[in-house]
Design an enzyme around this catalytic site. Structure first.
Site, PDB file in Angstrom:
ATOM      1  N   CYS A  88       0.806  -1.224   0.000  1.00  0.00           N
ATOM      2  CA  CYS A  88       0.000   0.000   0.000  1.00  0.00           C
ATOM      3  C   CYS A  88       0.835   1.269   0.000  1.00  0.00           C
ATOM      4  O   CYS A  88       0.284   2.364  -0.117  1.00  0.00           O
ATOM      5  CB  CYS A  88      -0.938   0.012   1.198  1.00  0.00           C
ATOM      6  SG  CYS A  88      -0.083   0.004   2.787  1.00  0.00           S
ATOM      7  N   THR A  89       2.148   1.168   0.136  1.00  0.00           N
ATOM      8  CA  THR A  89       2.992   2.359   0.250  1.00  0.00           C
ATOM      9  C   THR A  89       2.752   3.384  -0.855  1.00  0.00           C
ATOM     10  O   THR A  89       2.689   4.590  -0.583  1.00  0.00           O
ATOM     11  CB  THR A  89       4.474   1.959   0.279  1.00  0.00           C
ATOM     12  OG1 THR A  89       4.667   0.992   1.310  1.00  0.00           O
ATOM     13  CG2 THR A  89       5.354   3.155   0.540  1.00  0.00           C
TER      14      THR A  89
END
Length: 384
Positions: A88-89
């Protein structure tokens, strides 16, 4: 017990969504046939807790679909589900200080395309993709739109929705986007919320629903607990953190509240010096928080100098707030444990989505489900 139905798990991490898959229903059990991730420590955790699951450690961009299917002893079209959440970064608000992320130029965002590739080449009966809410922001409109278009072209008719974990009985105000599609093209219907309370955005409470589950309800009985190395908040802001009341953050030490006048209004992220409010769900547990980023526990403990210090959440407390089993074993250091749990899907939130999908696919008899008692009530009272 019926025949176990095979699942392919991508970007598996420590196995939060995998726990949801295998625990969603006892009458028609799912099994994670094969799981893959590039993070060796997280995959070691998954293997320790899923000894019968085949694992493949490596970069998904260089992993062939046939290799995954062979590892799980599966053929094309055999998996009932493909599940997983690409890292998800690239889409997280916590990464927006990087220009490439603000402009959606992070190369890791292409992992969405690899998720689509594996769905296309393995042809599961359905898929579940989850990610942070930030994936739906305008900043990532092009990538999110390409994801949905690609899955639509495969005939899966993807449906998406941002779900607040607390709305489904998880003691955490954590928002995740779920994208769900079926091979037969029928639209997936997201389950209705079972709980209600006030969050950082909403103050309207639905009295017909169960109340949100608070942090105290799930971790209060762990006190006094066993101290962990490095749990006290020391350093430049150590004393300030200890003076912040439960439910407050660094703004307590601004000119508008009762603490020291140290910080300018809204000069830091909301999570800076944030303390848990025991009467409410936890805020989102972060995977890699800075030294003064919460949520910290509401209790203080004495430091080496005898003065009070705030403390970080311990691993057993984080497991509870993520609705992982108490006996779940995490491989690595405390930092590894926080990273693995912070990147995971809250297990009970995952179960709600998986169970609903399996009901709509016809694998779980909804009449039988209703006869077992309301699942939301079971969760609420088991955590109380």
């Amino acid at each position: 017990m019926g025949v176990q139905l095979p699942v392919v798990s991508l970007f598996s991490g420590a196995g939060g969504l995998d726990l949801a898959v295998e625990g969603c229903d006892a009458s028609r059990p799912l099994r994670v046939a094969v799981a893959t991730d590039y993070d060796a420590a997280a995959l070691a955790t998954l293997s320790k807790n899923f000894p019968e699951t085949e694992t493949l450690c490596g970069d998904i961009r260089t992993t062939e679909t046939d290799e995954l299917l062979d590892k799980g002893n599966l053929s094309v079209g055999e998996p009932v589900l493909v599940v997983g959440g690409p890292p998800c970064t690239p889409f997280s608000k916590s990464g927006f200080w990087l220009e490439e992320k603000r402009e959606s130029r992070d190369p890791n965002a292409s992992l969405l395309d690899d998720y689509v590739r594996i769905v296309r080449e393995s042809r599961p009966e359905a898929f579940i993709l989850e990610n942070v809410q930030g994936l739906t922001y305008k900043t990532h409109k092009e990538q999110f739109g390409r994801l949905l278009k690609s899955l639509t072209q495969l005939g899966y008719n993807p449906q998406w929705k941002v779900l607040l974990a607390a709305d489904y009985g998880v003691p955490q105000l954590r928002r995740r986007v779920f994208v769900v599609g079926r091979r037969d093209g029928k639209p997936f219907r997201f389950p209705a919320a079972t709980h209600s309370g006030w969050s950082e955005r909403d103050r309207i409470v639905d009295p017909t629903k169960l109340p949100y589950i608070s942090a105290r309800e799930v971790i209060g009985n762990l006190l006094p607990g066993t101290p962990e190395s490095g749990e006290l908040v020391e350093g430049e802001f150590g004393e300030l953190a200890a003076e912040v009341p439960p439910g407050q953050n660094y703004l307590w030490h601004s000119d508008r509240y009762g603490g020291r006048n140290v910080f300018k209004w809204r000069s830091r992220y909301w999570t800076f010096l944030l303390r848990l409010d025991p009467s409410r769900p936890s805020t989102t547990l972060q995977a890699q928080p800075g030294p003064w980023v919460g949520p910290f526990h509401w209790e203080n403990l004495p430091g080496e100098d005898g003065k009070p210090r705030a403390r970080r959440l311990r691993v057993p407390e984080m497991l509870r707030l993520m609705t992982f089993p108490d006996e779940f074993q995490l491989v690595g250091t405390r930092s590894d444990a926080q990273r693995q749990l912070g990147n995971a899907v809250p297990v009970e939130l995952g179960k709600v989505v998986v169970r609903s999908l399996m009901q709509q696919l016809g694998y779980i008899n909804t009449d039988d489900a209703e006869c077992r008692q309301n699942i939301a009530e079971q969760l609420h009272f088991s955590l109380s």
